[in-house]
Every structure is written in structure tokens, then in C-alpha cells.
Design an enzyme around this catalytic site. Structure first.
Site, PDB file in Angstrom:
ATOM      1  N   GLY A 109       0.819  -1.212   0.000  1.00 57.86           N
ATOM      2  CA  GLY A 109       0.000   0.000   0.000  1.00 57.86           C
ATOM      3  C   GLY A 109       0.850   1.258   0.000  1.00 57.86           C
ATOM      4  O   GLY A 109       0.594   2.199  -0.762  1.00 57.86           O
ATOM      5  N   ASP A 110       1.863   1.285   0.853  1.00 51.12           N
ATOM      6  CA  ASP A 110       2.763   2.440   0.892  1.00 51.12           C
ATOM      7  C   ASP A 110       3.509   2.601  -0.431  1.00 51.12           C
ATOM      8  O   ASP A 110       3.688   3.716  -0.934  1.00 51.12           O
ATOM      9  CB  ASP A 110       3.788   2.265   2.019  1.00 51.12           C
ATOM     10  CG  ASP A 110       3.160   2.343   3.391  1.00 51.12           C
ATOM     11  OD1 ASP A 110       2.726   3.434   3.772  1.00 51.12           O
ATOM     12  OD2 ASP A 110       3.111   1.316   4.078  1.00 51.12           O
ATOM     13  N   SER A 111       3.956   1.491  -0.987  1.00 47.78           N
ATOM     14  CA  SER A 111       4.770   1.554  -2.196  1.00 47.78           C
ATOM     15  C   SER A 111       3.951   2.018  -3.391  1.00 47.78           C
ATOM     16  O   SER A 111       4.428   2.806  -4.217  1.00 47.78           O
ATOM     17  CB  SER A 111       5.398   0.185  -2.481  1.00 47.78           C
ATOM     18  OG  SER A 111       6.245  -0.198  -1.417  1.00 47.78           O
ATOM     19  N   ALA A 136       3.419   5.662  -3.074  1.00 47.91           N
ATOM     20  CA  ALA A 136       4.641   6.371  -3.442  1.00 47.91           C
ATOM     21  C   ALA A 136       4.754   6.536  -4.947  1.00 47.91           C
ATOM     22  O   ALA A 136       5.154   7.599  -5.445  1.00 47.91           O
ATOM     23  CB  ALA A 136       5.851   5.616  -2.897  1.00 47.91           C
TER      24      ALA A 136
END
Length: 399
Positions: free
Chosen positions: A170-172, A175
Site C-alpha cells: 500500500g505504501d509503495s 509512493a
């Protein structure tokens, strides 16, 4: 031979971020030539420095996530530390931050204030739920975004609870959207003569945007996609199978011509020529039959034979790679996806290579993640601070 200038050379980025989403966004741009100045707290810096496996006290993940970045320290609770950061941002092309909405505003670093000092600034804001809406003030990590955005619900097997992927996907993904948004905003400035703007990325929306046909299928048919294990729902055959020697092989034979070649390769000419299996709709209607025969065929053969047979028939397939496989694989090596660098003590360390591959202006690793505050004096001097002023900032705990 002089190396070509990287495509983002000349861009200055300030990173006010920790852990994954913000720092991965700036890492992408640092790999392609942007000057990224990462602002960290003097009290330990980014917690990622201590996450996962440590070598000589520093995370190996940190060395990758912070490569090509300059590290400066600034105490955002000290007026002189804040003044330093304001000067940095006033000269930046892009600011990337992943604080909870409202935190920067309380520090006097809200969008209106920053834009007044730097009208061309592009501000990338990564947060759990975005800068608006009833959830905006809630904390939200990638795991929450994956759950709310729909990914967790459809991941796993139908008879078990939802599972996560093995990385902070999710973070990647957020980003990546942040980097894309920043470059689109810069393009708008350059081509349309526009001013700077805010790129507002919510983690749950970053995941939601990847959910393929989920929304229209629910709206039109009332269809709710559920967990289906390793198969690709509605697309057959595409699955992972276990071989006689206990290995796992993924086979994607869902194209009509590919399926026919697949069936011929495994000795099932009857199915290769079955008109009921000639298209995806027919194969998906007989999904259990198709997967059952593929499971049996793989279970009777070792991985090497399975892969060799499929390769000869030009059927897309792969072993399920571990990192051990990656280190030895000729494709990874030929495309320089395992590169070498030296840790601070001189030890050689393998790192993931740069993505994507640009033919004329490729990215590269210039240095690994910096020591905490390693570039503080250099950056302060570049902003016009004298050695005496820098010493004073240190003495009062501003940097």
C-alpha cells in the site's frame, strides 16, 4: 566516457517523510538525478534506520530506501530549525511529506504559507485518507489503506480470513502515484505556464485505483469479488501449481492460442480442439475441470520437466522465485537487477537494481543511505549560513 545527465538532474526535492510512502517516492526521483534533501529529526532520524535486519547498527533496508539522498537534521520544534526548513523549501521544486494532515499546518508549514514564499512549489502529500473528508485526521498506515482500498478483501483463499502481501504494498503503490503526480504537476508548469500545486495522495485511494473492474461489475451486476486463492477470477487458466518435487510453478495459459499449445504439450489434443474451451468464457465455465487436470499433470512431474515442457510450447510460466533464485537467475543478472555497492565499512552488499530502464538517461546508485545529518553543514552553507551560525544552530539544538 562521460555518463549522460540523468533525466531529473537540476530538480531539488525536500523530503519531510519517514518510513515508506514518502521516502520511497523521493527515492525513485533520487535514482534518476533529482537532488533529494531528506530532513530528519536530530533525535534518531527516520525510524526506518532501525527496521528489519541491522548491519553494524543500521538497517540494510535504509541503505536502499535512502540511496542518493542527502540527510540533514532539523528540530522542527525549534524556531531556528523551522527557519532552516522554510529556507530549504523556498528553493525547492518539490516537497514530499507524509505527516498526518494538519501537522505541517500547526508548524507553520501549510500549503498557503509555503506557496506564498515559493509559488512554483509542487507539494506531494501522502496520507492515509487524504487531506479532506471525514477520515482525514485519522492515522492510517499502508495496511489500513490496503484494507479500505479493497486489496485485503480479495487476497487469500475463500475458506480463510483475508491475508496481506509480504511487503508494504500500500505504501509503495501510494509512493508511485506520488512520483507520477509530481512529474505531471511539473509538466503542467513547464508546458502550460501553470503555477505549483498540491498532489494529494491517499493510501486507500492508491490501492482502490488498482482494483481493476471491481466497481463497474458491482454497479452493473451487483457482483462482489471474493477471495479466490491463486487463480485469476474470470480468466482461465492462470494459477499456481505444485510439482512432484514440492516446488511451485505459476502458469498463465489464458490466451486462446496459448491454451491450445498448452493442451497439446501435455498430451491433451482432445481439449486443445474442444470448441467449448476455445475461448476464455468457455474455459472459465469449466474452471474446476481445467485446473484439476493441470494440477494432476504438474504433480506427476518435477519442476524442471514442467518448466522445460512449457518453455518449449511457449506457454508463459515461471517457478515461484525466492531471493535465492533471483541471485542466480541469468535474466536478473543480464538486466543488472542485482547490483553491488559497498557498506560504510567496505563490505560489499547486493542491492536491487534501478527501475525503469531508460535507454539514454538511466538511473543509478551514487551512494547508499547517508549517516544521520551527514549533509547538514553542506546544505546549511549552501543556503548562506556561516560556520559560526551553523555552530550556533548546533549549540541551541536547532539542527
Amino acid at each position: 566516457m562521460t555518463a549522460p545527465q540523468k533525466p531529473l538532474a537540476g530538480l531539488k526535492l525536500v523530503e519531510l517523510g519517514t518510513l515508506i510512502a514518502g521516502p520511497f517516492c523521493t527515492r525513485i526521483m533520487a535514482e534518476f538525478g533529482a537532488e533529494v534533501i531528506k530532513v530528519e529529526s536530530p533525535d534518531g532520524g527516520d525510524p526506518l534506520r532501525q527496521w528489519r535486519k541491522l548491519y553494524e547498527g543500521t538497517s540494510l533496508w535504509w541503505y536502499v530506501q535512502a540511496r542518493n539522498k542527502k540527510s540533514v537534521t532539523a528540530n522542527l520544534k525549534h524556531p531556528e530549525g523551522l527557519a532552516f526548513v522554510r529556507k530549504l523549501i523556498a528553493e525547492a521544486d518539490i516537497l514530499v511529506e507524509n505527516f498526518r494532515p494538519g501537522v505541517l499546518e500547526k508548524l507553520g508549514l501549510g500549503w498557503e504559507t509555503l506557496q506564498a514564499a515559493n509559488p512554483g512549489l509542487v507539494m506531494v502529500r501522502l496520507s492515509g485518507f487524504g487531506q479532506t473528508g471525514p477520515y482525514k485526521d485519522q492515522p492510517g498506515f499502508g495496511a489500513v489503506g490496503e484494507s479500505m482500498g479493497g486489496l485485503r478483501y480479495i487476497t487469500g483463499f475463500p475458506d480463510r480470513p483475508p491475508v496481506r502481501t509480504g511487503i508494504s504494498i500500500g505504501d509503495s503503490i501510494a509512493a508511485l502515484w506520488g512520483a507520477i503526480g509530481a512529474l505531471m504537476a511539473l509538466r503542467h508548469k513547464e508546458v502550460n505556464g501553470g503555477a505549483g500545486q498540491v498532489v494529494d495522495v491517499a493510501l486507500y485511494e492508491a490501492i482502490f485505483a488498482m482494483m481493476e473492474s471491481m466497481v463497474p461489475e458491482f454497479d452493473v451486476f451487483g457482483f462482489v469479488r471474493e477471495r479466490t486463492g491463486n487463480i485469476m477470477p474470470g480468466i482461465t487458466p492462470s494459477n499456481t501449481h505444485t510439482t512432484r518435487d514440492g516446488k511451485h510453478v505459476t502458469i498463465g495459459a489464458n490466451g486462446d492460442a496459448i491454451f491450445k499449445r498448452f493442451m497439446l504439450a501435455i498430451g491433451r489434443a482432445d481439449l486443445a480442439n474442444d470448441p467449448g474451451l476455445a475461448d476464455n468464457a468457455g474455459r472459465d465455465a469449466r474452471r474446476d475441470e481445467v485446473y484439476g487436470l493441470v494440477d494432476r499433470w504438474c504433480a506427476e512431474r518435477n519442476e524442471a520437466e514442467v518448466l522445460a515442457t512449457l518453455a518449449a510450447a511457449e506457454v508463459p510460466s515461471s517457478r515461484v522465485y525466492s531471493v535465492v533464485d533471483m541471485f542466480a537467475d541469468p535474466q536478473f543478472l543480464a538486466r543488472q537487477m542485482i547490483e553491488s555497492a559497498k557498506l560504510p565499512d567496505g563490505r560489499e552488499c547486493r542491492l536491487p537494481g534501478i527501475v525503469p530502464k531508460l535507454s539514454e538517461t538511466p538511473g543509478s546508485t551514487e551512494w547508499l543511505g547517508a549517516a544521520l545529518g551527514e549533509h547538514t553543514d553542506q546544505v546549511l552553507a549552501g543556503l548562506g549560513y556561516s560556520p559560526e551560525q551553523i555552530a550556533e544552530l548546533r549549540a541551541v539544538g536547532a539542527v
